[in-house]
Design a protein around this motif. Structure first.
Motif, mmCIF file in Angstrom:
data_model
loop_
_atom_site.group_PDB
_atom_site.id
_atom_site.type_symbol
_atom_site.label_atom_id
_atom_site.label_comp_id
_atom_site.label_asym_id
_atom_site.label_seq_id
_atom_site.Cartn_x
_atom_site.Cartn_y
_atom_site.Cartn_z
ATOM 1 N N GLY A 47 -5.183 2.403 3.021
ATOM 2 C CA GLY A 47 -5.083 0.948 2.908
ATOM 3 C C GLY A 47 -3.893 0.414 3.689
ATOM 4 N N ALA A 94 -4.742 0.490 7.311
ATOM 5 C CA ALA A 94 -5.652 -0.615 7.608
ATOM 6 C C ALA A 94 -4.877 -1.927 7.733
ATOM 7 C CB ALA A 94 -6.720 -0.728 6.523
ATOM 8 N N ALA A 95 -3.828 -2.104 6.932
ATOM 9 C CA ALA A 95 -2.989 -3.299 7.021
ATOM 10 C C ALA A 95 -2.222 -3.322 8.340
ATOM 11 C CB ALA A 95 -2.025 -3.357 5.838
ATOM 12 N N GLN A 100 -9.231 -3.740 3.580
ATOM 13 C CA GLN A 100 -8.196 -2.764 3.201
ATOM 14 C C GLN A 100 -8.520 -2.135 1.851
ATOM 15 O OE1 GLN A 100 -4.327 -4.644 3.236
ATOM 16 N NE2 GLN A 100 -4.725 -5.610 5.227
ATOM 17 N N TRP A 145 0.829 -1.211 0.000
ATOM 18 C CA TRP A 145 0.000 0.000 0.000
ATOM 19 C C TRP A 145 0.859 1.256 0.000
ATOM 20 C CZ3 TRP A 145 -4.718 -0.357 -1.477
ATOM 21 C CH2 TRP A 145 -5.468 -1.499 -1.204
#
Length: 144
Positions: free
Chosen positions: A34, A37-38, A47, A5
């Motif tokens: 993203g 989110a990971a 994600q 990302w």
């Protein structure tokens, strides 16, 4: 996965630097979301959804801001299209019908007054180019 990302975000920023559009920066913000989110540990589908929603929201917000609006200027008046717009020239005498003929950039040009202007000799600024006619307005004597 987070490196993926953030790598995409970096590529979007590099592409933005090469093209000069803010929209790619908004996409990069989505990619960074993203990546975050990971880091938090969300699943890959979440994600992707979070990245897409954040990017789309950022693009829509940019579009509604003053930075996302395009100036709607016709080519005849746009100095980015015609470099003569904004240039100055001297008109020595006007004809009775409000037209003049002047030498500008080594050629003779027909000159017309912009609406509301007075036909008097002096310095004028080109406001518009219509074919082989220059539309001019008087230069403010305090700015000359």
């Amino acid at each position: 996965m987070m490196l993926f990302w953030f790598g995409l975000a970096g590529l979007a920023v590099v592409a933005e630097l090469m093209t000069g559009t803010f929209y790619l920066l908004m996409i990069a913000i989505g990619f960074m979301a993203g990546g975050l989110a990971a880091i938090v540990g969300l699943s890959h589908p979440l994600q992707v959804v979070l990245s897409a929603v954040i990017a789309a929201t950022a693009v829509l917000l940019l579009r509604r801001s003053r930075f996302g609006r395009r100036r709607k200027l016709e080519a005849a008046r746009d100095p980015g299209v015609n470099l003569d717009i904004g240039q100055r020239l001297r008109v020595e005498a006007w004809q009775a019908d409000g037209h003049a003929r002047v030498s500008y950039r080594g050629a003779d040009w027909d000159v017309d007054l912009a609406p509301g202007q007075v036909a008097a000799s002096g310095w004028f600024e080109i406001r518009e180019v219509r074919g082989s006619r220059l539309i001019v307005a008087a230069v403010d004597p305090h700015k000359a």
